[in-house]
Enzyme design. Structure first.
Site, short mmCIF file in Angstrom:
data_model
loop_
_atom_site.label_atom_id
_atom_site.label_comp_id
_atom_site.label_asym_id
_atom_site.label_seq_id
_atom_site.Cartn_x
_atom_site.Cartn_y
_atom_site.Cartn_z
N SER A 146 0.84 -1.20 0.00
CA SER A 146 0.00 0.00 0.00
C SER A 146 0.87 1.24 0.00
O SER A 146 2.03 1.21 0.44
CB SER A 146 -0.87 0.01 1.27
OG SER A 146 -1.56 1.23 1.39
N TYR A 159 -2.39 -1.09 10.78
CA TYR A 159 -2.40 -1.52 9.37
C TYR A 159 -1.11 -1.14 8.64
O TYR A 159 -0.52 -1.97 7.93
CB TYR A 159 -3.61 -0.88 8.69
CG TYR A 159 -3.72 -1.04 7.20
CD1 TYR A 159 -4.24 -2.21 6.64
CD2 TYR A 159 -3.35 -0.01 6.33
CE1 TYR A 159 -4.37 -2.35 5.26
CE2 TYR A 159 -3.48 -0.14 4.96
CZ TYR A 159 -3.99 -1.31 4.43
OH TYR A 159 -4.11 -1.44 3.06
N LYS A 163 1.73 -3.24 6.01
CA LYS A 163 1.98 -2.95 4.59
C LYS A 163 3.47 -2.65 4.36
O LYS A 163 4.03 -3.02 3.33
CB LYS A 163 1.08 -1.79 4.14
CG LYS A 163 -0.40 -2.17 4.16
CD LYS A 163 -0.70 -3.16 3.06
CE LYS A 163 -1.74 -4.18 3.38
NZ LYS A 163 -2.08 -5.06 2.26
#
Ligand code: NAP
Length: 256
Positions: A146, A159, A163
């Site tokens: 990401s 999160y 990534k």
């Protein structure tokens, strides 16, 4: 036909980016293993996707298993070997992002996010790589990381490290697997409209802000990810490994 007769595994392919990537791979001639969680609600989506791939003259099979389970990679590989005779491409795409503030982050939310997005990916990549090594004809591994691997997010503190971890995993695996002709790369999507950010983008102000940040003047669509993933999977990228490809409409470079 960049992927003619290739056997491709894609995790998280029931919807969103994974489903679009599965369809594009099939359009390019690949047979596809569709990984997803196994949830009842997603099963009809998977059936429809398989039918669409078959209508293109390609084959598809499904594996419903939790991404965070270390055995899931072996199941995905076995399905590809049983159905298509091997594994040429592995796309690690399954992921969750339950937006939450940092100071009161529930431990379960943190642990589930890391387990689903990163721990499971590690073992699945390992399973696919071992099969590719045994086959002796190289392969391509792609992680859907990401833009969040490069920038922070106050509601994504659980999160963004997953990534960044996936990006780092591809860089290290590029070194570990280069001797076997297995290329490892990451794609870094910006904001692509899917279920993962549906609630977040329902806020019109936030939505307009994100569009305003994007030089190409729109949010991404799942189909925008298909080409970059196929490129990295294909021989067109035969000398590309350890690389990362931002697919964000220019959002990352737009500082001001
Ligand atoms: P999505 O539409 O919500 O799809 C998520 C996919 O992951 C679904 O196929 C889902 O399967 C699967 N999945 C979720 N939890 C799972 C679990 N525990 N076990 C197995 N499969 C699981 O999201 P998306 O936007 O396409 O996201 C795909 C990837 O792109 C994610 O890794 C995400 O971090 C990354 N990404 C997305 C964006 C974006 O803006 N959309 C930006 C950057 C990166 P079920 O249907 O069975 O739940």
């Amino acid at each position: 036909m960049l992927l003619e007769n290739k056997s491709v595994i894609i995790t998280g392919a029931s919807r969103g980016i994974g489903a679009a990537a599965a369809l594009e791979c099939a359009r390019q001639g690949a047979n596809v293993v569709i990984g997803y969680s196994g949830s009842e609600s997603s099963r009809p989506l998977v059936k429809d996707l398989i039918a669409e791939i078959e209508s293109l003259g390609r084959k598809a099979v499904e594996v419903g298993a939790p991404a965070g389970d270390p055995d899931t990679g072996d199941k995905l590989v076995k399905a590809a070997v049983d159905a298509f005779g091997g594994v040429d491409v592995f796309v690690n795409n399954a992921g969750i992002c339950p937006f939450h503030s940092f100071l009161d982050m529930p431990r379960e939310t943190y642990l589930e996010t890391v387990n689903t997005n990163l721990n499971g990916a590690y073992f699945a990549v390992q399973a696919a790589a071992n099969r590719m090594k045994d086959q002796g004809r190289g392969g391509a591994i792609i992680a859907v990381s990401s833009i969040s691997a490069l920038v922070g997010g106050g509601m994504q503190t659980h999160y963004t490290p997953t990534k960044a971890g996936l990006l780092s995993l591809m860089q290290s695996c590029a070194i570990a697997l280069g001797p076997y002709g297995i290329r490892c790369n990451a794609v870094l999507p910006g904001t692509i409209e899917t279920d993962i950010n549906k609630e977040d983008l329902a806020d019109q102000e936030k939505r307009d802000y994100m569009i305003g940040r994007t030089p190409l003047g729109r949010l991404g669509r799942p189909e925008d990810m298909g080409g970059p993933i196929v490129f990295l999977a294909s021989d067109m990228a035969q000398y590309v490994t350890g690389a990362s490809l931002l697919v964000d409409g220019g959002m990352f470079v737009n500082l001001q």
